[in-house]
Design a protein around this motif. Structure first.
Motif, PDB file in Angstrom:
ATOM      1  N   LEU A 162       0.781   3.157   4.031  1.00 34.17           N
ATOM      2  CA  LEU A 162       2.183   3.632   3.919  1.00 34.17           C
ATOM      3  C   LEU A 162       3.184   2.551   4.392  1.00 34.17           C
ATOM      4  O   LEU A 162       4.240   2.547   3.590  1.00 34.17           O
ATOM      5  N   GLU A 163       2.962   1.544   5.122  1.00 39.65           N
ATOM      6  CA  GLU A 163       3.946   0.662   5.242  1.00 39.65           C
ATOM      7  C   GLU A 163       4.359  -0.269   3.955  1.00 39.65           C
ATOM      8  O   GLU A 163       5.489  -0.577   3.702  1.00 39.65           O
ATOM      9  N   ILE A 164       3.192  -0.634   3.236  1.00 41.09           N
ATOM     10  CA  ILE A 164       3.346  -1.275   2.032  1.00 41.09           C
ATOM     11  C   ILE A 164       4.308  -0.277   0.966  1.00 41.09           C
ATOM     12  O   ILE A 164       5.001  -0.997   0.472  1.00 41.09           O
TER      13      ILE A 164
ATOM     14  N   THR B 296      -0.586   5.250  -5.562  1.00 39.20           N
ATOM     15  CA  THR B 296      -1.026   4.012  -5.074  1.00 39.20           C
ATOM     16  C   THR B 296      -2.514   4.002  -4.959  1.00 39.20           C
ATOM     17  O   THR B 296      -3.173   3.138  -5.435  1.00 39.20           O
ATOM     18  N   ARG B 297      -3.130   5.148  -4.083  1.00 41.38           N
ATOM     19  CA  ARG B 297      -4.440   5.027  -3.721  1.00 41.38           C
ATOM     20  C   ARG B 297      -5.353   5.396  -5.001  1.00 41.38           C
ATOM     21  O   ARG B 297      -6.423   4.945  -5.038  1.00 41.38           O
ATOM     22  N   VAL B 298      -4.913   6.195  -5.759  1.00 39.27           N
ATOM     23  CA  VAL B 298      -5.585   6.305  -7.263  1.00 39.27           C
ATOM     24  C   VAL B 298      -5.709   5.099  -7.887  1.00 39.27           C
ATOM     25  O   VAL B 298      -6.707   4.494  -8.220  1.00 39.27           O
ATOM     26  N   VAL B 299      -4.607   4.338  -8.269  1.00 37.29           N
ATOM     27  CA  VAL B 299      -4.568   3.171  -8.916  1.00 37.29           C
ATOM     28  C   VAL B 299      -5.244   2.004  -8.272  1.00 37.29           C
ATOM     29  O   VAL B 299      -6.377   1.281  -8.799  1.00 37.29           O
ATOM     30  N   TYR B 300      -5.117   2.046  -6.708  1.00 33.78           N
ATOM     31  CA  TYR B 300      -5.945   1.052  -6.101  1.00 33.78           C
ATOM     32  C   TYR B 300      -7.376   1.293  -6.227  1.00 33.78           C
ATOM     33  O   TYR B 300      -8.168   0.063  -6.461  1.00 33.78           O
ATOM     34  N   HIS B 301      -7.934   2.292  -5.974  1.00 31.65           N
ATOM     35  CA  HIS B 301      -9.366   2.762  -5.972  1.00 31.65           C
ATOM     36  C   HIS B 301     -10.061   2.855  -7.659  1.00 31.65           C
ATOM     37  O   HIS B 301     -11.244   2.502  -7.729  1.00 31.65           O
TER      38      HIS B 301
ATOM     39  N   GLU C 149      -8.102  -4.851   0.690  1.00 30.05           N
ATOM     40  CA  GLU C 149      -7.478  -5.916   0.024  1.00 30.05           C
ATOM     41  C   GLU C 149      -6.099  -5.476   0.016  1.00 30.05           C
ATOM     42  O   GLU C 149      -5.317  -5.151  -0.916  1.00 30.05           O
ATOM     43  N   PRO C 150      -5.195  -5.804   1.081  1.00 28.64           N
ATOM     44  CA  PRO C 150      -3.778  -5.673   0.915  1.00 28.64           C
ATOM     45  C   PRO C 150      -2.944  -6.201  -0.237  1.00 28.64           C
ATOM     46  O   PRO C 150      -1.953  -5.309  -0.693  1.00 28.64           O
ATOM     47  N   GLU C 151      -3.135  -7.287  -0.664  1.00 27.32           N
ATOM     48  CA  GLU C 151      -2.634  -7.868  -1.794  1.00 27.32           C
ATOM     49  C   GLU C 151      -2.679  -6.907  -3.210  1.00 27.32           C
ATOM     50  O   GLU C 151      -1.830  -6.606  -3.913  1.00 27.32           O
ATOM     51  N   ALA C 152      -4.129  -6.647  -3.404  1.00 22.60           N
ATOM     52  CA  ALA C 152      -4.331  -5.774  -4.229  1.00 22.60           C
ATOM     53  C   ALA C 152      -3.419  -4.388  -4.299  1.00 22.60           C
ATOM     54  O   ALA C 152      -3.433  -3.570  -5.199  1.00 22.60           O
ATOM     55  N   PHE C 153      -3.576  -3.802  -2.983  1.00 17.20           N
ATOM     56  CA  PHE C 153      -2.957  -2.515  -2.749  1.00 17.20           C
ATOM     57  C   PHE C 153      -1.512  -2.593  -3.066  1.00 17.20           C
ATOM     58  O   PHE C 153      -0.916  -1.686  -3.575  1.00 17.20           O
TER      59      PHE C 153
END
Length: 147
Positions: free
Chosen positions: A4-6, A30-35, A88-92
């Protein structure tokens, strides 16, 4: 940094209309895109984001981004779990930029697709047989039409 902070750190400067989408919508997308597409190019990630947004505009699906992302058996199971930390914070962060770009109205590379799949071994899923391919972006095929 927590998911959420990101998303919040990018949301206010993203050009997303806060009357149309909330930070919660951005986090769900974002969670869909990330996963589903963290290994794809920015265009591929935006394409996945657009599928969710296209569904939210389609009468066959909920009209809320988060409700679309939480439908059973539609996206990676991790999408429906509590956000917590990401591996992977950068990927997120890249996924958040792709999601926010789609939410801000960037061009839809899927041409209105409501479904996608990653063809492994050239196999097309049974549910996709009555749909037409609207676009191929990276490792995903994007489809539209009645199921």
């Amino acid at each position: 940094m927590r998911p959420l902070e990101i998303v919040l750190s990018l949301f206010l400067t993203s050009g997303v209309d806060p009357a149309q989408y909330t930070p919660a919508d951005a986090l769900c997308l974002t969670r869909v895109v990330y996963h589903e597409a963290r290994g794809e190019s920015l265009k591929g990630q935006k394409a996945v984001a657009h599928v969710v947004l296209n569904r939210a505009e389609d009468d066959r699906y909920p009209d809320d981004v988060c409700a679309v992302t939480k439908q059973p058996a539609q996206f990676a199971p991790q999408v429906r779990r509590k956000p917590g930390r990401v591996d992977e914070p950068e990927a997120f962060k890249r996924a958040a930029k792709a999601a926010l770009g789609a939410m801000a109205g960037e061009t839809d590379p899927t041409h209105g697709a409501t479904h996608f799949y990653a063809p492994k071994g050239g196999t097309r899923p049974g549910w996709a047989r009555k749909m037409r391919v609207a676009a191929v972006v990276g490792g995903h095929k994007f489809l539209k039409g009645r199921r």
